[in-house]
Design a protein around this motif. Structure first.
Motif, PDB file in Angstrom:
ATOM      1  N   PHE A 137       0.847  -1.197   0.000  1.00 45.94           N
ATOM      2  CA  PHE A 137       0.000   0.000   0.000  1.00 45.94           C
ATOM      3  C   PHE A 137       0.879   1.242   0.000  1.00 45.94           C
ATOM      4  CE2 PHE A 137      -2.778  -3.246   1.731  1.00 45.94           C
ATOM      5  CZ  PHE A 137      -3.932  -3.031   1.002  1.00 45.94           C
ATOM      6  N   ALA A 138       0.356   2.335  -0.559  1.00 50.23           N
ATOM      7  CA  ALA A 138       1.151   3.538  -0.755  1.00 50.23           C
ATOM      8  C   ALA A 138       0.764   4.688   0.177  1.00 50.23           C
ATOM      9  CB  ALA A 138       1.030   4.005  -2.198  1.00 50.23           C
ATOM     10  N   GLN A 139      -0.452   4.698   0.698  1.00 53.32           N
ATOM     11  CA  GLN A 139      -0.899   5.828   1.515  1.00 53.32           C
ATOM     12  C   GLN A 139      -2.068   5.414   2.396  1.00 53.32           C
ATOM     13  OE1 GLN A 139      -2.082   8.699  -1.390  1.00 53.32           O
ATOM     14  NE2 GLN A 139      -4.089   7.810  -1.708  1.00 53.32           N
ATOM     15  N   TRP A 140      -2.425   6.315   3.304  1.00 56.04           N
ATOM     16  CA  TRP A 140      -3.602   6.104   4.142  1.00 56.04           C
ATOM     17  C   TRP A 140      -4.780   6.862   3.542  1.00 56.04           C
ATOM     18  CZ3 TRP A 140      -3.639   2.443   7.622  1.00 56.04           C
ATOM     19  CH2 TRP A 140      -2.466   2.051   8.239  1.00 56.04           C
ATOM     20  N   ALA A 141      -5.950   6.244   3.536  1.00 55.57           N
ATOM     21  CA  ALA A 141      -7.195   6.901   3.133  1.00 55.57           C
ATOM     22  C   ALA A 141      -8.041   7.043   4.398  1.00 55.57           C
ATOM     23  CB  ALA A 141      -7.934   6.075   2.093  1.00 55.57           C
ATOM     24  N   PHE A 142      -8.813   8.115   4.479  1.00 52.66           N
ATOM     25  CA  PHE A 142      -9.619   8.355   5.664  1.00 52.66           C
ATOM     26  C   PHE A 142     -11.097   8.400   5.292  1.00 52.66           C
ATOM     27  CE2 PHE A 142      -5.437   9.962   6.630  1.00 52.66           C
ATOM     28  CZ  PHE A 142      -5.218   9.456   7.904  1.00 52.66           C
ATOM     29  N   ASP A 143     -11.874   7.519   5.909  1.00 50.33           N
ATOM     30  CA  ASP A 143     -13.325   7.499   5.734  1.00 50.33           C
ATOM     31  C   ASP A 143     -13.916   8.328   6.872  1.00 50.33           C
ATOM     32  OD1 ASP A 143     -13.009   5.698   3.592  1.00 50.33           O
ATOM     33  OD2 ASP A 143     -12.976   4.010   4.982  1.00 50.33           O
ATOM     34  N   CYS A 144     -14.643   9.403   6.534  1.00 48.29           N
ATOM     35  CA  CYS A 144     -15.122  10.347   7.539  1.00 48.29           C
ATOM     36  C   CYS A 144     -16.640  10.469   7.507  1.00 48.29           C
ATOM     37  CB  CYS A 144     -14.516  11.722   7.291  1.00 48.29           C
ATOM     38  SG  CYS A 144     -12.740  11.721   7.136  1.00 48.29           S
ATOM     39  N   ARG A 145     -17.211  10.603   8.696  1.00 48.87           N
ATOM     40  CA  ARG A 145     -18.632  10.891   8.852  1.00 48.87           C
ATOM     41  C   ARG A 145     -18.765  11.965   9.920  1.00 48.87           C
ATOM     42  NH1 ARG A 145     -21.435   6.134  10.907  1.00 48.87           N
ATOM     43  NH2 ARG A 145     -23.280   7.371  10.570  1.00 48.87           N
ATOM     44  N   VAL A 146     -19.634  12.961   9.674  1.00 50.98           N
ATOM     45  CA  VAL A 146     -19.843  14.051  10.626  1.00 50.98           C
ATOM     46  C   VAL A 146     -21.327  14.363  10.686  1.00 50.98           C
ATOM     47  CG1 VAL A 146     -19.298  16.459  11.189  1.00 50.98           C
ATOM     48  CG2 VAL A 146     -17.595  15.040  10.036  1.00 50.98           C
ATOM     49  N   GLY A 147     -21.831  14.600  11.908  1.00 52.16           N
ATOM     50  CA  GLY A 147     -23.229  14.964  12.079  1.00 52.16           C
ATOM     51  C   GLY A 147     -23.535  15.278  13.524  1.00 52.16           C
ATOM     52  N   PRO A 148     -24.766  15.697  13.796  1.00 53.54           N
ATOM     53  CA  PRO A 148     -25.143  16.012  15.175  1.00 53.54           C
ATOM     54  C   PRO A 148     -25.215  14.762  16.069  1.00 53.54           C
ATOM     55  CG  PRO A 148     -26.997  16.334  13.687  1.00 53.54           C
ATOM     56  CD  PRO A 148     -25.813  16.025  12.841  1.00 53.54           C
ATOM     57  N   THR A 149     -25.502  13.618  15.473  1.00 51.64           N
ATOM     58  CA  THR A 149     -25.519  12.345  16.207  1.00 51.64           C
ATOM     59  C   THR A 149     -24.908  11.268  15.313  1.00 51.64           C
ATOM     60  OG1 THR A 149     -27.681  11.686  15.352  1.00 51.64           O
ATOM     61  CG2 THR A 149     -27.675  12.957  17.411  1.00 51.64           C
ATOM     62  N   ASP A 158     -13.308  18.328   4.143  1.00 50.20           N
ATOM     63  CA  ASP A 158     -14.576  18.989   4.444  1.00 50.20           C
ATOM     64  C   ASP A 158     -15.031  18.808   5.886  1.00 50.20           C
ATOM     65  OD1 ASP A 158     -14.755  19.858   1.825  1.00 50.20           O
ATOM     66  OD2 ASP A 158     -15.885  18.098   1.173  1.00 50.20           O
ATOM     67  N   VAL A 159     -14.245  18.136   6.711  1.00 49.06           N
ATOM     68  CA  VAL A 159     -14.658  17.876   8.094  1.00 49.06           C
ATOM     69  C   VAL A 159     -14.793  19.178   8.879  1.00 49.06           C
ATOM     70  CG1 VAL A 159     -13.926  16.835  10.280  1.00 49.06           C
ATOM     71  CG2 VAL A 159     -13.820  15.520   8.180  1.00 49.06           C
ATOM     72  N   GLY A 160     -13.849  20.106   8.720  1.00 49.86           N
ATOM     73  CA  GLY A 160     -13.911  21.378   9.436  1.00 49.86           C
ATOM     74  C   GLY A 160     -15.164  22.170   9.089  1.00 49.86           C
ATOM     75  N   ALA A 161     -15.484  22.242   7.818  1.00 50.68           N
ATOM     76  CA  ALA A 161     -16.691  22.956   7.388  1.00 50.68           C
ATOM     77  C   ALA A 161     -17.951  22.256   7.887  1.00 50.68           C
ATOM     78  CB  ALA A 161     -16.716  23.075   5.871  1.00 50.68           C
ATOM     79  N   ALA A 162     -17.915  20.928   7.956  1.00 43.80           N
ATOM     80  CA  ALA A 162     -19.072  20.170   8.448  1.00 43.80           C
ATOM     81  C   ALA A 162     -19.294  20.433   9.937  1.00 43.80           C
ATOM     82  CB  ALA A 162     -18.879  18.683   8.193  1.00 43.80           C
TER      83      ALA A 162
END
Length: 95
Positions: A41-53, A64-68
């Motif tokens: 493998f060559a790099q890390w990928a990040f799976d992100c989820r953001v919400g009120p709950t 886009d996590v900061g804007a979320a």
């Protein structure tokens, strides 16, 4: 990282609380990128989820996590749920 952060703190400005959340997210990402990659493998990928709950969290890209976080705060929520999972990935050609 699967964590729920409060968006208000007694005696602190709400913007500073959001800055602290973003700092903790960035610190986690830096720490994960330092780990050794599995063979092939060559790099890390990040799976992100953001919400009120956790149930209402939406998939977002890492940039886009900061804007979320700001969007959840603007919607009037008292806390924000952030889930970031690192996974090994292959580089892809762009273009």
């Amino acid at each position: 990282m699967k964590k729920t952060f409060p968006l208000q703190a007694t005696g602190k400005d709400d913007a500073r609380v959001r800055d602290k959340i973003r700092h903790e997210v960035n610190k986690y990402v830096r720490r994960e990128r330092q780990k050794d990659l599995p063979e092939g493998f060559a790099q890390w990928a990040f799976d992100c989820r953001v919400g009120p709950t956790a149930a209402a969290a939406e998939v977002r890209s890492l940039k886009d996590v900061g804007a979320a976080i700001d969007a959840v705060a603007a919607a009037g929520a008292n806390e924000v749920y952030i889930e970031i999972v690192a996974a090994p990935a292959h580089r892809t050609a762009i273009g």
